[in-house]
Every structure is written in structure tokens, then in C-alpha cells.
Motif scaffolding. Structure first.
Motif, PDB file in Angstrom:
ATOM      1  N   THR A   1       0.803  -1.219   0.000  1.00 10.98           N
ATOM      2  CA  THR A   1       0.000   0.000   0.000  1.00 10.98           C
ATOM      3  C   THR A   1       0.842   1.278   0.000  1.00 10.98           C
TER       4      THR A   1
ATOM      5  N   THR B   1      -0.254   2.181  -3.621  1.00 10.72           N
ATOM      6  CA  THR B   1      -1.582   1.759  -4.085  1.00 10.72           C
ATOM      7  C   THR B   1      -2.556   1.844  -2.919  1.00 10.72           C
TER       8      THR B   1
ATOM      9  N   MET C   1      -7.750  -0.647  -3.516  1.00  6.82           N
ATOM     10  CA  MET C   1      -7.519  -1.073  -4.895  1.00  6.82           C
ATOM     11  C   MET C   1      -6.820  -2.426  -4.973  1.00  6.82           C
TER      12      MET C   1
ATOM     13  N   ALA D   1      -6.063   6.867  -7.415  1.00  5.57           N
ATOM     14  CA  ALA D   1      -6.308   5.663  -8.235  1.00  5.57           C
ATOM     15  C   ALA D   1      -7.782   5.256  -8.169  1.00  5.57           C
TER      16      ALA D   1
ATOM     17  N   TYR E   1     -10.153   4.803 -11.371  1.00  2.20           N
ATOM     18  CA  TYR E   1     -10.774   3.496 -11.589  1.00  2.20           C
ATOM     19  C   TYR E   1     -12.249   3.641 -11.980  1.00  2.20           C
TER      20      TYR E   1
END
Ligand code: G1P
Length: 301
Positions: free
Chosen positions: A25, A28, A32, A66, A70
């Protein structure tokens, strides 16, 4: 109940930094990380939509871009997939794209706890009841947990949430309730305590991360003092709201994987993969093989 205000909006807090999954992480968001081939957060969104929710409100934080990408179009990817003749994948991406304007984002600027994260959504929710889904908690069952919670809400109104039973020694990891009389789709709630010691826990029924709450909770969150873990706790404000509004709990008949823990996350991956026609059978065989190899090596040691 008649004359209930409909539940149109769902709040999904995604601001936590996921330290339990470092180093994954570092760059990210934990939401996700994938369960089979879909990010954890997609499971919560699908469950909310299945239950009739029309608008998703994400409470995000720094380094979570992100998630926004997405849930947006990806013109370069679509163009290259189309060029390569991968029409099934193009159709899949199009199908899962939310209708424009149905997802909004607000930021929690400091990690002050779940109660504070929910409070950050107050202007976007406005003066109406709302659903709350904690995306780390992934429901697994024939029917989404939120859909069952809607049934209880239709029956009794007020404030409702879903519960499951935990091992008695695990009460200090969750919000725990006192259980009252039965109604058709659940039980009355007599008490709510955040992360109690097993010695003082009112039961072993824990809040599994699915709620429908009345907007008056925001006024209480505004003045909520810090509680367990020195954080502003949603459970503490719910307990205060219970002085003036009813609370009921819906025992979820599926199961919930706590994907905030490594074990729960891996179990969720296995459980969802087992259901897949393209993976389930071969995976079951590999797992059996791995388990028997592990037993043999433990035996030899
Ligand atoms: C939160 C809630 C807790 C609930 C849990 C479910 O705790 O405060 O009442 O049982 O989610 O995951 P957290 O996991 O953020 O510590």
C-alpha cells in the motif's frame, strides 16, 4: 413502514492508509488491492447498487487518486483494446462505468477516526437517511448484506445496521451490541459499545460494517469526543442517538471477510475464486495439494 424517506445515497469511507498491507500500500490504496480480478472497493459499490442505492459518496484522502481513475473512463485503454479486437473487455469496462454524476468525492483531511470520516460526508448527504458501507468488510453470500438491511429498514425505519457473531475473545476488535426483542427481519438494539473487553461486552454480536443511518447522526458526530483508540467513533455517536431514535440490527446470514487483515483478505480471494467457473475447480485441487504438502512437511519436521 409507510412514508419512509428512501435511502438513495451510500457513503463509502476510503481514507485509511492501509499500514497493515505495507509495502503493497505504499503506492496503491488498500481499497484497490484485488479480490480475484476486481478491487476491494468494487465489491462495496456493487453491493450498494444491488440494494437500490443511486449515488455513491467516497470519503477519500491524499494518495487515493487511483480510486477516482478506476471509476472513470479510460480512453487510451479502450482505444488500444478496440484496436486489438478485444471487444469483450471493452464491453465489460463500459458496463461497469458508473453513470456520470452518480459518484462524488470528499476528503477527510486528518485521520481522526471513522466517526470523523462519516461526518466529512454531511454536506453531500444532506437531510436524508443514508447507507454506509465499510469497504474492508466484504460480504460473501447469495444476497448482498445491504439488500437484507434494506428489508429491515423498510420494516422498522429509524437506524439499522448488520451484525454477525464473533468469537467471544474478539469483541475488542469491533463495535458490539446488546440484543433486545426480535422483529421480523432483525432484533432491537439495547446497547452499542466500541471495542469492549470480552469481560464487559454485552454480547458477541459485532457490527460488520453495513449501516443505514438518519442524518441527525451528523449533529452528534460534530461534538463527539474521542473514544476507543483515541479516535472519534461512530459507535459512540450512535449510542447517543439511541436516546432519541430506534436502532435495530439485522443478523447477516452470509459471511463477511475482514479484508483489512491479511488473513481475511486471502480468505476472500480464495472464497470468491472458488465460485468462478474459470478457476474454482483447479484452484480447489491446488489448495488440497498445498495443504497436504504442508501437513507432510510439518510431520517430517
Ligand atoms: C469499525 C467500527 C466498528 C466495526 C468495524 C467493522 O472499526 O468502528 O464498530 O465493528 O469497523 O470492521 P475499525 O475496523 O475501523 O476499527
Amino acid at each position: 413502514m409507510t412514508n419512509l424517506q428512501p435511502v438513495r445515497k451510500a457513503v463509502i469511507p476510503v481514507a485509511g492508509n492501509g499500514t497493515r498491507f505495507l509495502p503493497a500500500t505504499k503506492a496503491t490504496p488498500k481499497e484497490m488491492l484485488t479480490i480475484v480480478d476486481r478491487p476491494v472497493v468494487q465489491y462495496a459499490v456493487d453491493e450498494a447498487l444491488q440494494a437500490g442505492i443511486e449515488q455513491i459518496i467516497f470519503v477519500t484522502s491524499r494518495n487515493k487518486a487511483a480510486i477516482e481513475d478506476y471509476f472513470d473512463t479510460s480512453p487510451e485503454l479502450t482505444a488500444s483494446l478496440t484496436k486489438a479486437g478485444k471487444t469483450a473487455q471493452v464491453a465489460q469496462l463500459e458496463k461497469m462505468l458508473p453513470l456520470a454524476g452518480t459518484i462524488t468525492y470528499t476528503r477527510q483531511q486528518a485521520p481522526l477516526g471513522l466517526g470523523h470520516a462519516v461526518w466529512c460526508a454531511r454536506e453531500l448527504v444532506g437531510n436524508e437517511p443514508f447507507a454506509l458501507l465499510l469497504p474492508d468488510m466484504v460480504s460473501f453470500g447469495p444476497r448482498g448484506c445491504m439488500a437484507g438491511l434494506m428489508d429491515l429498514y423498510q420494516e422498522v425505519g429509524g437506524n439499522v445496521f448488520a451484525v454477525e457473531e464473533c468469537a467471544p475473545q474478539d469483541t475488542s476488535s469491533y463495535g458490539i451490541i446488546g440484543v433486545g426483542n426480535r422483529v421480523e427481519h432483525g432484533v432491537q438494539v439495547t446497547d452499542m459499545v466500541e471495542k469492549p473487553d470480552p469481560a464487559v461486552a454485552p454480547s458477541n454480536y459485532y457490527l460488520n460494517g453495513r449501516y443505514i443511518l438518519q442524518p441527525q447522526i451528523f449533529d452528534l458526530l460534530e461534538s463527539q469526543e474521542r473514544g476507543a483508540g483515541n479516535e472519534i467513533q461512530l459507535t459512540d455517536s450512535m449510542q447517543r442517538l439511541a436516546a432519541s431514535q430506534p436502532f435495530h440490527a439485522h443478523p447477516y446470514t452470509g459471511r463477511t471477510f475482514d479484508c483489512g487483515s491479511k488473513r481475511g483478505f486471502i480468505e476472500a480471494n480464495v472464497a470468491f475464486a472458488m465460485l468462478r467457473a474459470d478457476l474454482g475447480e483447479e484452484l480447489a485441487q491446488s489448495i488440497q495439494q498445498l495443504v497436504s504438502e504442508r501437513r507432510q512437511s510439518a510431520h517430517a519436521a
